[in-house]
Design a protein around this motif. Structure first.
Motif, PDB file in Angstrom:
ATOM      1  N   PRO A 253       0.822  -1.203   0.000  1.00 17.03           N
ATOM      2  CA  PRO A 253       0.000   0.000   0.000  1.00 17.03           C
ATOM      3  C   PRO A 253       0.851   1.247   0.000  1.00 17.03           C
ATOM      4  CG  PRO A 253       0.078  -0.946   2.186  1.00 17.03           C
ATOM      5  CD  PRO A 253       0.784  -1.912   1.278  1.00 17.03           C
ATOM      6  N   SER A 254       0.339   2.329  -0.574  1.00 16.04           N
ATOM      7  CA  SER A 254       1.051   3.605  -0.589  1.00 16.04           C
ATOM      8  C   SER A 254       0.815   4.355   0.711  1.00 16.04           C
ATOM      9  CB  SER A 254       0.568   4.468  -1.754  1.00 16.04           C
ATOM     10  OG  SER A 254       0.850   3.858  -2.975  1.00 16.04           O
ATOM     11  N   LEU A 255       1.679   5.330   0.976  1.00 23.96           N
ATOM     12  CA  LEU A 255       1.420   6.261   2.067  1.00 23.96           C
ATOM     13  C   LEU A 255       0.304   7.159   1.576  1.00 23.96           C
ATOM     14  CD1 LEU A 255       2.246   7.686   4.717  1.00 23.96           C
ATOM     15  CD2 LEU A 255       3.856   9.013   3.374  1.00 23.96           C
ATOM     16  N   GLN A 256      -0.902   6.984   2.102  1.00 26.58           N
ATOM     17  CA  GLN A 256      -2.024   7.675   1.502  1.00 26.58           C
ATOM     18  C   GLN A 256      -3.097   8.039   2.514  1.00 26.58           C
ATOM     19  OE1 GLN A 256      -3.228   4.636  -1.294  1.00 26.58           O
ATOM     20  NE2 GLN A 256      -5.002   4.158  -0.075  1.00 26.58           N
ATOM     21  N   ALA A 257      -3.963   8.922   2.063  1.00 25.70           N
ATOM     22  CA  ALA A 257      -5.063   9.383   2.893  1.00 25.70           C
ATOM     23  C   ALA A 257      -6.356   8.746   2.416  1.00 25.70           C
ATOM     24  CB  ALA A 257      -5.165  10.899   2.806  1.00 25.70           C
ATOM     25  N   LYS A 258      -7.457   9.179   3.013  1.00 21.30           N
ATOM     26  CA  LYS A 258      -8.774   8.733   2.586  1.00 21.30           C
ATOM     27  C   LYS A 258      -9.275   9.602   1.427  1.00 21.30           C
ATOM     28  CE  LYS A 258     -10.827   5.978   6.169  1.00 21.30           C
ATOM     29  NZ  LYS A 258     -11.996   5.826   7.043  1.00 21.30           N
ATOM     30  N   PRO A 259     -10.612   9.715   1.242  1.00 23.84           N
ATOM     31  CA  PRO A 259     -11.114  10.472   0.095  1.00 23.84           C
ATOM     32  C   PRO A 259     -10.557  11.883  -0.014  1.00 23.84           C
ATOM     33  CG  PRO A 259     -12.879   9.225   1.104  1.00 23.84           C
ATOM     34  CD  PRO A 259     -11.679   9.077   1.998  1.00 23.84           C
ATOM     35  N   PHE A 260     -10.634  12.438  -1.214  1.00 22.37           N
ATOM     36  CA  PHE A 260     -10.000  13.715  -1.496  1.00 22.37           C
ATOM     37  C   PHE A 260     -10.937  14.603  -2.292  1.00 22.37           C
ATOM     38  CE2 PHE A 260      -9.186  10.580  -4.641  1.00 22.37           C
ATOM     39  CZ  PHE A 260      -9.447  11.216  -5.822  1.00 22.37           C
TER      40      PHE A 260
ATOM     41  N   PRO B   4      -3.443  13.827   5.339  1.00 19.45           N
ATOM     42  CA  PRO B   4      -4.400  13.690   6.439  1.00 19.45           C
ATOM     43  C   PRO B   4      -4.393  12.279   7.012  1.00 19.45           C
ATOM     44  CG  PRO B   4      -5.538  13.707   4.341  1.00 19.45           C
ATOM     45  CD  PRO B   4      -4.105  14.027   4.041  1.00 19.45           C
ATOM     46  N   ASN B   5      -4.836  12.135   8.247  1.00 16.62           N
ATOM     47  CA  ASN B   5      -4.919  10.810   8.827  1.00 16.62           C
ATOM     48  C   ASN B   5      -6.153  10.087   8.298  1.00 16.62           C
ATOM     49  OD1 ASN B   5      -7.202  11.629  10.348  1.00 16.62           O
ATOM     50  ND2 ASN B   5      -5.875  12.469  11.940  1.00 16.62           N
ATOM     51  N   ASP B   6      -6.397   8.877   8.780  1.00 19.04           N
ATOM     52  CA  ASP B   6      -7.464   8.051   8.233  1.00 19.04           C
ATOM     53  C   ASP B   6      -8.862   8.625   8.442  1.00 19.04           C
ATOM     54  OD1 ASP B   6      -5.699   6.211   7.273  1.00 19.04           O
ATOM     55  OD2 ASP B   6      -5.812   4.888   9.016  1.00 19.04           O
ATOM     56  N   ASP B   7      -8.998   9.598   9.317  1.00 17.84           N
ATOM     57  CA  ASP B   7     -10.320  10.132   9.636  1.00 17.84           C
ATOM     58  C   ASP B   7     -10.677  11.392   8.852  1.00 17.84           C
ATOM     59  OD1 ASP B   7     -10.711   8.124  11.548  1.00 17.84           O
ATOM     60  OD2 ASP B   7      -9.598   9.284  13.043  1.00 17.84           O
ATOM     61  N   ASN B   8      -9.746  11.879   8.034  1.00 15.57           N
ATOM     62  CA  ASN B   8      -9.965  13.150   7.353  1.00 15.57           C
ATOM     63  C   ASN B   8      -9.792  13.026   5.842  1.00 15.57           C
ATOM     64  OD1 ASN B   8     -10.336  14.686   9.787  1.00 15.57           O
ATOM     65  ND2 ASN B   8      -8.135  14.503  10.120  1.00 15.57           N
ATOM     66  N   PHE B   9     -10.375  14.005   5.119  1.00 11.55           N
ATOM     67  CA  PHE B   9     -10.200  14.097   3.682  1.00 11.55           C
ATOM     68  C   PHE B   9      -9.040  15.042   3.387  1.00 11.55           C
ATOM     69  CE2 PHE B   9     -15.071  13.503   3.175  1.00 11.55           C
ATOM     70  CZ  PHE B   9     -14.930  12.165   3.530  1.00 11.55           C
ATOM     71  N   CYS B  10      -8.559  14.988   2.147  1.00 13.74           N
ATOM     72  CA  CYS B  10      -7.558  15.960   1.731  1.00 13.74           C
ATOM     73  C   CYS B  10      -8.213  17.333   1.651  1.00 13.74           C
ATOM     74  CB  CYS B  10      -6.982  15.584   0.365  1.00 13.74           C
ATOM     75  SG  CYS B  10      -5.879  14.165   0.398  1.00 13.74           S
ATOM     76  N   ASP B  11      -7.563  18.333   2.251  1.00 11.57           N
ATOM     77  CA  ASP B  11      -8.064  19.697   2.198  1.00 11.57           C
ATOM     78  C   ASP B  11      -6.882  20.623   1.960  1.00 11.57           C
ATOM     79  OD1 ASP B  11      -6.727  19.750   4.621  1.00 11.57           O
ATOM     80  OD2 ASP B  11      -8.553  19.707   5.841  1.00 11.57           O
TER      81      ASP B  11
ATOM     82  N   THR C  10      -5.127  22.278   4.053  1.00 10.75           N
ATOM     83  CA  THR C  10      -4.068  22.074   5.046  1.00 10.75           C
ATOM     84  C   THR C  10      -3.332  20.761   4.822  1.00 10.75           C
ATOM     85  OG1 THR C  10      -5.377  23.314   6.657  1.00 10.75           O
ATOM     86  CG2 THR C  10      -3.553  21.990   7.506  1.00 10.75           C
ATOM     87  N   HIS C  11      -4.052  19.746   4.390  1.00 11.63           N
ATOM     88  CA  HIS C  11      -3.466  18.427   4.131  1.00 11.63           C
ATOM     89  C   HIS C  11      -3.817  18.000   2.701  1.00 11.63           C
ATOM     90  CE1 HIS C  11      -4.175  18.652   8.529  1.00 11.63           C
ATOM     91  NE2 HIS C  11      -2.971  18.084   8.594  1.00 11.63           N
ATOM     92  N   PRO C  12      -3.130  18.549   1.702  1.00  8.77           N
ATOM     93  CA  PRO C  12      -3.538  18.348   0.308  1.00  8.77           C
ATOM     94  C   PRO C  12      -2.945  17.124  -0.391  1.00  8.77           C
ATOM     95  CG  PRO C  12      -1.764  19.949   0.399  1.00  8.77           C
ATOM     96  CD  PRO C  12      -2.054  19.553   1.827  1.00  8.77           C
ATOM     97  N   VAL C  13      -2.016  16.425   0.253  1.00 12.44           N
ATOM     98  CA  VAL C  13      -1.329  15.312  -0.419  1.00 12.44           C
ATOM     99  C   VAL C  13      -2.083  14.010  -0.197  1.00 12.44           C
ATOM    100  CG1 VAL C  13       0.795  13.957  -0.558  1.00 12.44           C
ATOM    101  CG2 VAL C  13       0.907  16.438  -0.235  1.00 12.44           C
ATOM    102  N   PHE C  14      -2.381  13.295  -1.280  1.00 14.26           N
ATOM    103  CA  PHE C  14      -3.104  12.032  -1.187  1.00 14.26           C
ATOM    104  C   PHE C  14      -2.167  10.865  -0.883  1.00 14.26           C
ATOM    105  CE2 PHE C  14      -4.689   8.153  -3.265  1.00 14.26           C
ATOM    106  CZ  PHE C  14      -5.820   7.959  -2.503  1.00 14.26           C
TER     107      PHE C  14
END
Length: 383
Positions: A51-58, A112-119, A121-125
């Motif tokens: 798996p990649s270093l990644q966030a949830k939905p964006f 962003p952590n697993d509970d947040n979307f990309c925004d 402040t945290h734009p990297v997926f």
């Protein structure tokens, strides 16, 4: 947050073995003038299982140089040995691990952590990394007529690669990433030797500050006593991405790409037909895709024959279709990632209606069908 420990291959930001299975089944049940870079660029078409270093939905998501004669590697051709290719690969693998460590520490705060979307402040997926395989090193060495380690190291600039996938690409988001890379250069952790901003001809899609990129190039120039080119390349095909070429202390070269999620996903798919149409080697598992696209390839040496003229026209149509498909990905509205969602690419029917003319491309050449074939092949080899 999911931390990625990747060695020589990549995982598509939205695809792992589980999603391969789900997407293949979904596709089986409901079918919902390319300008290339002037230097080698990192290709991410070969993906690993990690798996990649990644966030949830964006929200708001935003081409390699063809060989002179894209020939396939033959055992009889003069090129470097398997042993030397493996040595170079292992050296590049070490640089990949170092680059991964640097970027993970620098960029992870923007994910962003697993509970947040990309925004904003945290734009990297996600962060992705790959090392060029030993077989690919031998093939490229053969294409470029390189027969020594020095020749390979000096001329192959895509041995090491990283991608920073943006989940949010509104203005200012990519600047946050560039700021972090500037700090890495200032701390002498990274040596940037070239900065290139690929943007569409439409200036409204300039999502990164050219002033930031100029600052990055100037800083690396001053610290390392070199001239770092910094340029804008306008792409008719709609491709958007920032490419940063790196030099490692051991003499190897690599590249960091910063691009949007949708464009990155489509580029993974489009890279396969591009290689096929350029006569480059592709993985055997994609033989069905090669068969589908074979009517675009010339037969025999007489390119002026009636048959080859028709084949050339079909290829030209496909290239125009690809150009429109890149633009379609760039202009996609807000999207949310889900393992049970099959991505939709611009269809041939939509492209035909867009230009209000009948096309000669067949339905099986549709990117949505090519994606289905790719996913099926990837899942089969991962079993």
């Amino acid at each position: 947050m999911k931390i990625n420990i990747i060695s020589s291959a990549y995982n598509s930001a939205s695809i792992n073995k589980k999603t391969n299975y789900l997407n293949v089944n979904l596709l089986n049940n409901r079918f919902i003038n390319l300008q290339h870079l002037q230097t080698d660029a990192v290709s991410f078409s070969s993906r690993g299982k990690q798996p990649s270093l990644q966030a949830k939905p964006f929200s708001n998501p935003i081409v390699t140089t063809p060989a002179a004669n894209g020939k396939l590697l033959s055992a009889k051709e003069r090129t470097i040995t398997n042993h030397l290719a493996q040595q170079i690969f292992e050296q590049a693998e070490g640089d990949t691990c170092r680059l991964k460590s640097i970027l993970r520490k620098s960029i992870s705060g923007l994910i962003p952590n697993d509970d947040n979307f990309c925004d904003f402040t945290h734009p990297v997926f996600s962060l992705e990394f790959r090392t060029k395989s030993a077989n690919s090193i031998r093939e490229k060495a053969s294409q470029k007529y390189l027969h020594t380690k020095e020749g390979v190291v000096s001329n192959l600039h895509d041995l090491v690669g990283a991608r920073i996938i943006m989940g949010n690409a509104q203005k200012g988001c990519i600047d946050k990433v560039i700021d972090q890379i500037i700090e890495c250069v200032r701390d002498r952790k990274l040596k940037i030797i070239e900065v290139e901003n690929h943007i569409p001809t439409d200036k409204k899609y300039q999502y990164v500050s050219q002033t930031k990129l100029r600052k990055l190039a100037q800083l690396s120039s001053d610290l390392y006593g070199i001239i770092v080119p910094e340029r804008i390349t306008r792409r008719e095909n709609g491709y958007m991405g920032v490419h940063l070429m790196l030099a490692f202390p051991d003499g190897l070269f690599g590249e960091i790409q910063i691009l949007g999620y949708d464009v990155a996903l489509f580029k993974e798919l489009e890279d396969i037909p591009y290689k096929i149409l350029q006569g480059k080697s592709t993985k055997k598992k994609y033989a069905e895709i090669a068969r589908v696209l074979s009517p675009m390839l010339p037969i025999g040496e007489d390119l002026t024959s009636a048959d080859n003229i028709e084949r050339a026209k079909l290829k030209k149509e496909f290239i125009a279709y690809t150009t429109a498909a890149y633009k379609y990905e760039r202009e996609k509205p807000t999207a949310y990632l889900s393992i049970d969602t099959v991505p939709h690419f611009l269809s041939i029917d939509e492209f035909s209606k867009m230009y209000k003319r009948k096309l000669h491309l067949t339905p099986d050449m549709d990117f949505n069908n090519l994606y289905k074939l790719k996913m099926a092949a990837d899942y089969k080899t991962s079993e």
